[in-house]
Scaffold this active site. Structure first.
Site, PDB file in Angstrom:
ATOM      1  N   HIS B 403       0.806  -1.238   0.000  1.00  0.00           N
ATOM      2  CA  HIS B 403       0.000   0.000   0.000  1.00  0.00           C
ATOM      3  C   HIS B 403       0.832   1.278   0.000  1.00  0.00           C
ATOM      4  O   HIS B 403       0.280   2.358  -0.087  1.00  0.00           O
ATOM      5  CB  HIS B 403      -0.968   0.002   1.172  1.00  0.00           C
ATOM      6  CG  HIS B 403      -0.423   0.574   2.449  1.00  0.00           C
ATOM      7  ND1 HIS B 403       0.738   0.112   3.030  1.00  0.00           N
ATOM      8  CD2 HIS B 403      -0.863   1.567   3.254  1.00  0.00           C
ATOM      9  CE1 HIS B 403       0.964   0.802   4.147  1.00  0.00           C
ATOM     10  NE2 HIS B 403       0.022   1.682   4.309  1.00  0.00           N
ATOM     11  N   LYS B 479      -0.361  18.965   2.137  1.00  0.00           N
ATOM     12  CA  LYS B 479      -0.296  18.055   3.281  1.00  0.00           C
ATOM     13  C   LYS B 479      -1.174  18.601   4.400  1.00  0.00           C
ATOM     14  O   LYS B 479      -1.402  19.802   4.483  1.00  0.00           O
ATOM     15  CB  LYS B 479       1.147  17.982   3.819  1.00  0.00           C
ATOM     16  CG  LYS B 479       2.134  17.291   2.928  1.00  0.00           C
ATOM     17  CD  LYS B 479       1.943  15.801   2.834  1.00  0.00           C
ATOM     18  CE  LYS B 479       2.092  15.079   4.155  1.00  0.00           C
ATOM     19  NZ  LYS B 479       1.925  13.611   3.990  1.00  0.00           N
TER      20      LYS B 479
END
Lengths: 138, 480
Positions: B403, B479
């Site tokens: 992942h 972010k």
């Protein structure tokens, strides 16, 4: 913060807290939590909330306590700066917490803490010494 | 302890039964010699612990981005028999249906680069992120119920997206069988103001371009071409999902005692799949997963609006559309071949991505001929990858692959390593425009805090549990 140390763990962050009494340990753990979320010194005790919790053991009570504070912050933006423990037994806690609502103009953004975990949890409560090691999920 | 591990081939290591007491099946970790250097003993112990859980089938698996998690390792995959086995919140994690969504555009890197600063600023302004942020989408209690019942479809009903988005989302963006009363009031309260928000930590929105294509046929099916601008969204179910996990850990621990399940780690608390406790957890988990799909669908809409504003273009000229959306923290009921029989299993993927092959009945018509798009984010300085699912993944890993890159430095260690440095400036010099809500986030999430994604991808590609389609490089990052 005196008696609070940050633990190095991969991906997340841990706290080691030491205190003279169990009551003080619960107070310090709460303050340490909010010192990770924001600049702790900038939080003012403008409003208060009552917290009452029960759990299956002292370990669970500590995890539930920090998770209750995380919930209060995440759902309502409540930042805590002052804790008065009204009642503490191995499975129950009643406390008054004072603080204010998060304001991005005033409060620094620190870690977004998802939860307090049971991972490598260590809670020691001796008559004259209490300590906690807990990992927080970031 | 690591001397007891058995290297089976260049890409796999076995954790034999007996490595720890109580193991029912062996562990199998996908790892080459290069990544083995970073293997944490505690993560291996967690692979072994998972194998002690009742009803586990085959191996307790871990992907090459393995690191220590809570209960299950990050990168852990385990499948359990529906009748003999369990479901465990520790096999899903706190961020239920944390996942990745990839959008493609009609634009090239050259067309977007002159606007990149405005674009990053517009996305940052439109998609709330970081600690204490509130979404622009406020949910009433009734709407929240619709979110947990309908998932991405809820967002579509609000005008955020098009019908074809659903088939390009894992589980069509909605897991069925949710009883909305299985989710606590506290979880609903945490989720009320967080729809359409990014969160913090490793979550991001990244503007990228296709830098290399490895599989022309699959790239064509996914609508990708070299130099094309793409957008990757990495987030999950936010506070609602975190609270579901927090709520159910003590419930599952009591259930473990009640049903006589011995736990080698408290975070492995679980219940027999057909028990009332498991049914409640699975229902709440599915509701949280649906919240996450609605969240990524909403964010996609906010990103589209940001492109239109920053580039002053029309929706059709920009052409943002969904390639695919995958979950990488989830438990799902699936059919897999065990021996000579097809059986229903409850597959836990914790920091692992579904990777179904061409021809799989759960894939939409548009991708059935090539296989499922698998979306693997790297760190913000290097690259991300698109892969496809394979038959080997079905045979070996319950249709699962890695992942992400996997962390190398702790958050605290990364902050220390970044002291006195300007990470945003270093990234800008490397051609990546970055904006972040939290002051510390950029340091915690800097590229060297992660393993090199290329190493992780080369293991899954070489082991054929998924195959490379394209590499994406970042040019702009938001972010939390």
């Amino acid at each position: 913060m005196e008696g609070v140390e940050i633990l190095d763990v991969s991906g997340d962050i841990g706290l080691r807290v030491t205190a003279a009494t169990k009551e003080e340990l619960f107070v310090k753990a709460a303050c340490a939590l909010f010192s990770l979320i924001t600049d702790f010194e900038a939080i003012e005790p403008l409003e208060s909330r009552e917290i009452a919790l029960s759990a299956d053991s002292s370990d669970d009570l500590m995890v539930a306590w920090l998770n209750e504070l995380i919930y209060n912050f995440d759902a309502f933006g409540f930042l805590c700066t002052d804790v008065t423990i009204n009642k503490l037994s191995p499975k129950h806690i009643k406390a008054t917490v004072k603080g204010e609502t998060f304001d991005e103009e005033k409060h620094k953004r620190g870690f977004l803490i998802k939860a307090a975990t049971y991972h490598n949890l260590k809670l020691v409560c001796e008559p004259s010494f209490s300590s906690l090691e807990i990992i927080l999920d970031i | 302890m690591t001397e007891k591990l058995i290297r089976k081939d260049e890409n796999t290591i076995e954790v034999p039964i007996g490595y720890k007491a109580g193991m029912r099946v062996p562990g199998l970790i996908y790892l080459n010699a290069q990544l083995e250097k970073f293997l944490e003993p505690q993560a291996v112990a967690q692979v072994a612990n998972v194998s002690t859980l009742p009803g586990i089938v085959g191996y307790s698996l871990a992907m090459p981005d393995i690191h220590t998690g809570y209960g299950f390792p990050i990168g852990g995959v385990a499948a359990f028999d529906l009748n003999e086995g369990i479901i465990s919140p520790g096999g899903v994690g706190y961020d239920i249906n944390c996942g990745v969504r990839l959008l493609r555009s009609n634009l090239t890197k050259q067309e977007v680069l002159p606007h990149i600063k405005d674009l990053v600023a517009a996305i940052y302004a439109n998609v709330p992120s970081g600690v204490g942020s509130k979404g622009k989408i406020k949910l009433t209690p009734d709407e929240q119920k619709n979110v947990v019942l309908k998932g991405a479809l809820w967002a579509l009903e609000q005008g955020m997206g098009s019908d074809s988005d659903l088939e390009k989302t894992e589980s069509e963006g909605m897991m069925t069988g949710v009883d909305e009363t299985s989710i606590s009031e506290k979880a609903y309260e945490r989720g009320r103001n967080q729809m359409g928000t990014l969160g913090s930590g490793n979550h991001f929105i990244e503007i990228q371009y296709v830098s290399e294509i490895f599989n022309e046929k699959a790239a064509q099916a996914f609508g990708l071409f070299e130099g094309q601008v793409t957008v990757m969204i990495h987030t999950g179910s936010r506070g609602l999902g975190h609270q579901v996990c927090t709520d159910f850990l003590p419930i599952m621990e009591r259930a473990s005692k009640k049903y006589g399940i011995e736990l080698y780690d408290r975070e492995l608390a679980c219940a027999p799949f057909h028990s009332q406790e498991a049914e409640r957890y699975f229902s709440a988990m599915k509701g949280a997963a649906n919240y996450a799909w609605a969240n990524r669908q909403s964010i996609m809409h906010l990103v589209s609006e940001s492109f239109i504003a920053a580039l002053r273009g029309s929706p059709s000229s920009i052409g943002l559309s969904l390639v695919y959306d995958v979950a990488h923290n989830i438990a799902k009921e699936e059919t897999h071949r065990v021996g000579k029989r097809d059986v229903r299993l409850i597959v836990h993927r914790k920091g692992a991505t579904r990777a179904f092959p061409a021809g799989h009945p759960e894939l939409p018509d548009i991708y059935r001929a090539v296989g499922q798009p698998v979306l693997i984010p790297g760190d913000m300085g290097r690259a991300s990858f698109i892969l496809i699912g394979t038959q080997d993944a079905m045979a070996e890993t319950y249709g699962s692959t890695c992942h992400g890159a996997g962390r190398l430095l702790s958050r605290h260690g990364a902050i220390k390593a970044a002291k006195g440095r300007q990470i945003w400036k270093e990234l800008l010099d490397a051609g990546v425009t970055v904006t972040s809500a939290g002051r510390g986030t950029l340091a915690e999430e800097m590229p060297e805090a992660y393993k090199n994604i290329n190493n992780v991808i080369s293991v899954v590609d070489s082991a054929r549990i998924s195959q490379k389609v394209a590499m994406l490089k970042p040019i702009g990052v938001v972010k939390g």
